[in-house]
Design a protein around this motif. Structure first.
Motif, PDB file in Angstrom:
ATOM      1  N   ASN A  12      13.571  47.686  22.121  1.00 56.03           N
ATOM      2  CA  ASN A  12      12.695  47.127  23.155  1.00 56.03           C
ATOM      3  C   ASN A  12      13.208  45.779  23.640  1.00 56.03           C
ATOM      4  N   HIS A  16      14.419  44.895  27.335  1.00 58.31           N
ATOM      5  CA  HIS A  16      13.840  43.750  28.041  1.00 58.31           C
ATOM      6  C   HIS A  16      14.950  42.851  28.588  1.00 58.31           C
ATOM      7  N   GLU A  20      15.602  42.031  32.489  1.00 58.71           N
ATOM      8  CA  GLU A  20      15.686  40.644  32.969  1.00 58.71           C
ATOM      9  C   GLU A  20      16.983  40.405  33.721  1.00 58.71           C
TER      10      GLU A  20
END
Length: 129
Positions: A12, A16, A20
């Motif tokens: 995860n 992420h 980003e």
């Protein structure tokens, strides 16, 4: 069970980071395209000011302004498409790992220095006295 949860959190976290990074790249490209549109409109505007409004008509100053602006746009283009490939996400990760390794080495050296200057046995003896 704990390892499975840790692996899922790592996945995860990595997802992420990728999301980003993708958002940052989208913003960079969006700014580049906006810069291009402003460059085109601004160049036409400069030519119109010089030729139609006859501001400074004795000298074609707009050529130098557009040339300089072109140079800035090319630098922006290189920054977005060339430099980011060399200094992208993988480069950032390797730099971060190098810095962490360097910090760990410094911390280990400091701990070793402290242990040699102030051995635990001496500290325990002082507490007992």
């Amino acid at each position: 069970m704990f390892l499975k949860a840790k692996k899922e959190s790592d996945i995860n976290l990595e997802q992420h980071e990728l999301l980003e990074h993708a958002q940052i790249r989208i913003k960079q490209k969006k700014r580049l395209y906006a810069h291009f549109i402003i460059f085109l409109v601004g160049s036409v505007f400069l030519v119109l000011i010089n030729k139609i409004l006859k501001y400074g008509e004795a000298y074609d100053w707009f050529i130098w302004v557009i040339t300089f602006w072109s140079f800035l746009f090319v630098m922006h283009l290189i920054n977005v498409f060339v430099t980011q490939k060399f200094m992208g996400l993988a480069w950032e990760r390797s730099q971060r790992e190098k810095l962490v390794k360097k910090q760990k080495t410094r911390i280990a050296a400091l701990q070793k220095e402290i242990e040699t200057e102030f051995p635990i046995s001496q500290i325990n003896k002082k507490k007992e006295d």
